[in-house]
Design a protein around this motif. Sequence first.
Motif, PDB file in Angstrom:
ATOM      1  N   VAL A 243       0.852  -1.186   0.000  1.00  0.00           N
ATOM      2  CA  VAL A 243       0.000   0.000   0.000  1.00  0.00           C
ATOM      3  C   VAL A 243       0.889   1.238   0.000  1.00  0.00           C
ATOM      4  CG1 VAL A 243      -1.819   1.288   1.172  1.00  0.00           C
ATOM      5  CG2 VAL A 243      -1.800  -1.210   1.293  1.00  0.00           C
ATOM      6  N   ALA A 244       0.660   2.125  -0.946  1.00  0.00           N
ATOM      7  CA  ALA A 244       1.405   3.385  -1.014  1.00  0.00           C
ATOM      8  C   ALA A 244       0.426   4.525  -1.277  1.00  0.00           C
ATOM      9  CB  ALA A 244       2.464   3.330  -2.110  1.00  0.00           C
ATOM     10  N   GLY A 245       0.696   5.690  -0.717  1.00  0.00           N
ATOM     11  CA  GLY A 245      -0.187   6.828  -0.924  1.00  0.00           C
ATOM     12  C   GLY A 245       0.279   8.029  -0.142  1.00  0.00           C
ATOM     13  N   PRO A 246      -0.331   9.170  -0.371  1.00  0.00           N
ATOM     14  CA  PRO A 246       0.143  10.413   0.246  1.00  0.00           C
ATOM     15  C   PRO A 246      -0.021  10.447   1.760  1.00  0.00           C
ATOM     16  CG  PRO A 246      -1.938  10.760  -0.909  1.00  0.00           C
ATOM     17  CD  PRO A 246      -1.461   9.403  -1.287  1.00  0.00           C
ATOM     18  N   MET A 247      -0.912   9.631   2.314  1.00  0.00           N
ATOM     19  CA  MET A 247      -1.123   9.655   3.761  1.00  0.00           C
ATOM     20  C   MET A 247      -0.248   8.665   4.514  1.00  0.00           C
ATOM     21  SD  MET A 247      -3.152   7.545   2.097  1.00  0.00           S
ATOM     22  CE  MET A 247      -4.428   8.687   1.595  1.00  0.00           C
ATOM     23  N   VAL A 248       0.572   7.885   3.795  1.00  0.00           N
ATOM     24  CA  VAL A 248       1.419   6.883   4.446  1.00  0.00           C
ATOM     25  C   VAL A 248       2.566   7.579   5.188  1.00  0.00           C
ATOM     26  CG1 VAL A 248       3.004   4.958   4.088  1.00  0.00           C
ATOM     27  CG2 VAL A 248       0.838   5.053   2.830  1.00  0.00           C
ATOM     28  N   LYS A 249       2.638   7.363   6.464  1.00  0.00           N
ATOM     29  CA  LYS A 249       3.709   7.935   7.274  1.00  0.00           C
ATOM     30  C   LYS A 249       4.886   6.955   7.329  1.00  0.00           C
ATOM     31  CE  LYS A 249       1.055  11.410   8.232  1.00  0.00           C
ATOM     32  NZ  LYS A 249       1.240  12.699   7.518  1.00  0.00           N
ATOM     33  N   GLU A 250       6.078   7.523   7.228  1.00  0.00           N
ATOM     34  CA  GLU A 250       7.307   6.730   7.262  1.00  0.00           C
ATOM     35  C   GLU A 250       7.268   5.593   6.251  1.00  0.00           C
ATOM     36  OE1 GLU A 250       8.454   5.488  11.174  1.00  0.00           O
ATOM     37  OE2 GLU A 250       8.017   7.458  12.073  1.00  0.00           O
ATOM     38  N   PRO A 251       7.176   5.936   4.971  1.00  0.00           N
ATOM     39  CA  PRO A 251       7.142   4.887   3.946  1.00  0.00           C
ATOM     40  C   PRO A 251       8.415   4.041   3.974  1.00  0.00           C
ATOM     41  CG  PRO A 251       7.503   7.053   2.967  1.00  0.00           C
ATOM     42  CD  PRO A 251       7.136   7.292   4.388  1.00  0.00           C
ATOM     43  N   GLY A 252       8.282   2.830   3.435  1.00  0.00           N
ATOM     44  CA  GLY A 252       9.378   1.881   3.475  1.00  0.00           C
ATOM     45  C   GLY A 252       9.281   0.929   4.637  1.00  0.00           C
ATOM     46  N   ARG A 253       8.230   1.088   5.453  1.00  0.00           N
ATOM     47  CA  ARG A 253       8.044   0.224   6.620  1.00  0.00           C
ATOM     48  C   ARG A 253       7.485  -1.143   6.223  1.00  0.00           C
ATOM     49  NH1 ARG A 253       3.668   1.811   9.668  1.00  0.00           N
ATOM     50  NH2 ARG A 253       3.070   3.602   8.380  1.00  0.00           N
ATOM     51  N   GLU A 254       7.753  -2.115   7.069  1.00  0.00           N
ATOM     52  CA  GLU A 254       7.043  -3.386   7.046  1.00  0.00           C
ATOM     53  C   GLU A 254       6.035  -3.381   8.185  1.00  0.00           C
ATOM     54  OE1 GLU A 254       9.132  -7.018   7.092  1.00  0.00           O
ATOM     55  OE2 GLU A 254      10.155  -6.693   5.185  1.00  0.00           O
ATOM     56  N   VAL A 255       4.825  -3.822   7.896  1.00  0.00           N
ATOM     57  CA  VAL A 255       3.803  -3.975   8.929  1.00  0.00           C
ATOM     58  C   VAL A 255       3.725  -5.460   9.267  1.00  0.00           C
ATOM     59  CG1 VAL A 255       1.376  -3.679   9.526  1.00  0.00           C
ATOM     60  CG2 VAL A 255       2.532  -1.978   8.082  1.00  0.00           C
ATOM     61  N   PRO A 256       4.089  -5.845  10.492  1.00  0.00           N
ATOM     62  CA  PRO A 256       4.121  -7.275  10.823  1.00  0.00           C
ATOM     63  C   PRO A 256       2.775  -7.854  11.210  1.00  0.00           C
ATOM     64  CG  PRO A 256       4.870  -6.000  12.702  1.00  0.00           C
ATOM     65  CD  PRO A 256       4.604  -5.004  11.594  1.00  0.00           C
ATOM     66  N   HIS A 257       1.791  -6.987  11.444  1.00  0.00           N
ATOM     67  CA  HIS A 257       0.524  -7.443  12.011  1.00  0.00           C
ATOM     68  C   HIS A 257      -0.338  -8.180  10.982  1.00  0.00           C
ATOM     69  CE1 HIS A 257       1.809  -4.937  15.261  1.00  0.00           C
ATOM     70  NE2 HIS A 257       1.679  -3.831  14.553  1.00  0.00           N
ATOM     71  N   MET A 258      -1.217  -9.028  11.464  1.00  0.00           N
ATOM     72  CA  MET A 258      -2.108  -9.797  10.605  1.00  0.00           C
ATOM     73  C   MET A 258      -3.150  -8.885   9.947  1.00  0.00           C
ATOM     74  SD  MET A 258      -2.890 -13.163  12.963  1.00  0.00           S
ATOM     75  CE  MET A 258      -3.424 -12.165  14.365  1.00  0.00           C
ATOM     76  N   VAL A 259      -3.323  -9.059   8.639  1.00  0.00           N
ATOM     77  CA  VAL A 259      -4.410  -8.422   7.907  1.00  0.00           C
ATOM     78  C   VAL A 259      -5.023  -9.469   6.986  1.00  0.00           C
ATOM     79  CG1 VAL A 259      -3.543  -6.063   8.016  1.00  0.00           C
ATOM     80  CG2 VAL A 259      -2.835  -7.543   6.149  1.00  0.00           C
ATOM     81  N   ASN A 260      -6.236  -9.193   6.546  1.00  0.00           N
ATOM     82  CA  ASN A 260      -6.993 -10.158   5.761  1.00  0.00           C
ATOM     83  C   ASN A 260      -7.570  -9.480   4.530  1.00  0.00           C
ATOM     84  OD1 ASN A 260      -9.655 -11.805   5.135  1.00  0.00           O
ATOM     85  ND2 ASN A 260      -8.419 -13.123   6.467  1.00  0.00           N
ATOM     86  N   ALA A 261      -7.825 -10.263   3.497  1.00  0.00           N
ATOM     87  CA  ALA A 261      -8.448  -9.718   2.289  1.00  0.00           C
ATOM     88  C   ALA A 261      -9.740  -8.972   2.620  1.00  0.00           C
ATOM     89  CB  ALA A 261      -8.730 -10.844   1.297  1.00  0.00           C
ATOM     90  N   ALA A 262     -10.471  -9.426   3.631  1.00  0.00           N
ATOM     91  CA  ALA A 262     -11.718  -8.761   4.018  1.00  0.00           C
ATOM     92  C   ALA A 262     -11.472  -7.353   4.540  1.00  0.00           C
ATOM     93  CB  ALA A 262     -12.447  -9.597   5.076  1.00  0.00           C
ATOM     94  N   ASP A 263     -10.278  -7.093   5.049  1.00  0.00           N
ATOM     95  CA  ASP A 263      -9.976  -5.788   5.629  1.00  0.00           C
ATOM     96  C   ASP A 263      -9.868  -4.694   4.568  1.00  0.00           C
ATOM     97  OD1 ASP A 263      -9.839  -7.269   7.942  1.00  0.00           O
ATOM     98  OD2 ASP A 263      -7.647  -7.244   8.064  1.00  0.00           O
ATOM     99  N   LEU A 264      -9.645  -5.086   3.304  1.00  0.00           N
ATOM    100  CA  LEU A 264      -9.552  -4.068   2.259  1.00  0.00           C
ATOM    101  C   LEU A 264     -10.876  -3.330   2.094  1.00  0.00           C
ATOM    102  CD1 LEU A 264      -7.307  -5.571  -0.555  1.00  0.00           C
ATOM    103  CD2 LEU A 264      -6.683  -4.287   1.489  1.00  0.00           C
ATOM    104  N   TYR A 265     -11.979  -3.983   2.354  1.00  0.00           N
ATOM    105  CA  TYR A 265     -13.281  -3.306   2.318  1.00  0.00           C
ATOM    106  C   TYR A 265     -13.272  -2.131   3.288  1.00  0.00           C
ATOM    107  CZ  TYR A 265     -18.424  -2.858   2.414  1.00  0.00           C
ATOM    108  OH  TYR A 265     -19.718  -2.406   2.320  1.00  0.00           O
ATOM    109  N   GLN A 266     -12.780  -2.379   4.492  1.00  0.00           N
ATOM    110  CA  GLN A 266     -12.673  -1.303   5.484  1.00  0.00           C
ATOM    111  C   GLN A 266     -11.705  -0.227   5.005  1.00  0.00           C
ATOM    112  OE1 GLN A 266     -13.812  -0.409   8.486  1.00  0.00           O
ATOM    113  NE2 GLN A 266     -14.587  -2.182   9.591  1.00  0.00           N
TER     114      GLN A 266
END
Length: 789
Positions: A465-488
């Motif tokens: 995910v990239a965009g103008p609101m992303v803070k500190e780009p280049g990060r890895e997010v280790p937390h669990m996410v799911n395809a269903a979360d893209l709706y949110q």
Amino acid sequence: MRSPAPRPRLRALSAAATLLTLAACHSDSGTSSSAPPPVAQKPNILFIVLDDFGVDQLTAYGYGGAAPARTPNLSAIARAGLLFRNAWAMPTCTPTRATFFTGRYPSSTNVLNAVVSSDLANSEISPYEVTVPKMLKTQGYVSALIGKMHLTGSDLDGSRNLPYGWQTMWKLGFDHFDGYLDGAPYPVDTRAGLSTFGSDVADGPYKCGFVPRAQFTGGADSGACYQATGSCENLAVGSDGTAPGRSCMERGGIFDPGQSCQSSVPSYIDFTAQNGYYTGEFIVSEADGSAVKVTASDPAGRGYRTTMETDRAIAWAKQQGGDKPWMLTLGYSAIHAPLQLPPKSLIADDTLGRNDPFVCFPGSDAEGAPAGQLSGVVDPRLITNLMTEAMDKEIGRLLVELGLASWNDDGTLNYQPEKTNTVVVVMGDNGTYVNSVKLTAPGQFDAARSKGSPYQTGVWVPLLVAGPMVKEPGREVPHMVNAADLYQLFGELAGADVAASVPADRPIDGQPMLAYLTDPGQAGIRATNFTEVGMNFTNPQATSTPFPCVIEAADTCLVFFPDKALCDDQSGVWYGPGSTVAGVPAPNGYSNCAQVSSFRVANGQDAVKVYPRAQKAVSDGTYKLVRVDRQNCPVDTSDIDSAQCSGYALTDEFYKIDTATPNPTLDRDVGSSQASPPIATATSTDGNAPVITGLNGEQQEAYDRLKAELDKRDEVASYNQNYDSVNCPGDGNRDFVVDQQDLDNWTELSRLNGGQSSWYDFNHDGKTDAADQAIIQQNLGRRCTPPAS
């Protein structure tokens, strides 16, 4: 269809921003304080879906195998934004893609597996769901869907499972659709378009869909290249040694080997047949509900599919002005089967296999290469690499032509999303398919547990995910996410109140995601991750019936594909009618996996595993519980023809996993010498969930939580699978009340498509008829209880 002249997006936004600034600075009173501040433009959303593309494919994730594909542009997106290290999809394409746009797990929609022509509309996204484009429309967005999405069945077989036909995507909320309703490109035309080899595309000798050079059997170094327009050009071997047959195919033409152009196209040149990635049958539907089909015989339906999909996406986005925000979903066909060589222009000169069709003509010398180079070696992973590199190249072009990035002098991508007003989201729809899975030392990713299974290789996918609101780009997010979360996420980006957008009694399964973009310190939001795959409702009116197909690389028999061509396309061995396996009885073949296993054992081979009717998995990020519901198909070599599958066994498998690089700990099979076999397993045959014992304190605590979650998901699945017959018969729009609206919806659907399959086919007989109307009338006024959350 000719598109209006393009209007560059960034230029339009810049002009709009300038006008807003001037309006703020030059009010009637001459002071800036009397004018309201400019309203920030909502961000555009570019959503790119990669087909059959797991994390094993990407160097950005620290994997990619011993010979990784070149993906500099996907890596650039990861560096400019966020890389989600622990993202799950569903095991197959349609359930994941339905999850993207509804925010619901498959058991909440009954979209449980990839839709095929023999499935009911009840296993497709309902038009009564609040889909992403419908939700975004409330925030002023326009939405388009380009390429593959496989949210429905095809328009073949009399459109039995497609009530709204070509208008289906419009009914789901998309203002513009330019893609195809099938699940994948059609098989490669091994005739290379020459009907002299027969009417079936599998009848020819050219495995990659083009006529090779003369050094190969049936090849030619010159010939006529006909186009669907009727034009023709005489071609010969290119300066780089490219076969003229390949050059012709890459241009969208059909090559007549050893011949010269004629005044008219010869009758044996077949433009009607599809040829893998070099043709397409696109449905184009618009916001007014109009729709047309572009067939393979239309010049607009010929070319390299990844390029055609990119071109269509660029054309639509450039038509959008600065007055409305947009969401563009681009579903690439790659890297789904059939595996086929991409155009040389999309591959670097020094990429292994660029100039070599040895995979098409094994045992022969390579095209334009020293005699014997790579001769006789067949590795679908190499073709996968070439297709991946070609797709990556087109993703870079997409960003550049939309004004979101530029090319550096050295050819690399200069992508600075903070200077744009567009969020780019890239995600795989499921894990890699068996014969494309990367072989990484020490063999962590598992081809036998890949796409179609709930194990890590089958559901662990890239998410960038990239965009103008992303803070500190280049990060890895280790937390669990799911395809269903893209709706949110899509709702949050658009400023929608997601919870208020859906019925209160039927909340979505997706969890919030935006905080991961805006807050580098955001803790994990999900307590567990979930995935599942099952069996769709089958249409008894279908003209084709599934028969056994064995996926050799996974050692698995499934009864899912309705015809031999689809089995062949998935690198399977067909045991149904028309099987070419020596000894299989003609003409009907075998009807179940017990017969297949019995036949194989009788012929000195091993029995095959049986593809489960349902599979689920849940994880807390460290431990993972997999539940497999598999039919019992015993071997009986004494009477192969009469062998039957009967009864089911429910097995729970408990694992410890991680997402480490370069060697993750994955959920491998019992007895595996690599990675992590299950800590413990348990099986039951009485229909109740099995119980695992013998765990230590930490394991027991994790197991209890995960088992409770799986048990709950089983209850939800049972509730929804029995909704039409037990829990709320007559409620086709699933608002928990049977009322006049249901009668009105039934009336509409009973008149469509000859009253065939629809969401108001309550008795699942493949018809929307008076029997279903009677069910509504018998239950009018009934209010139903939602499932326990």
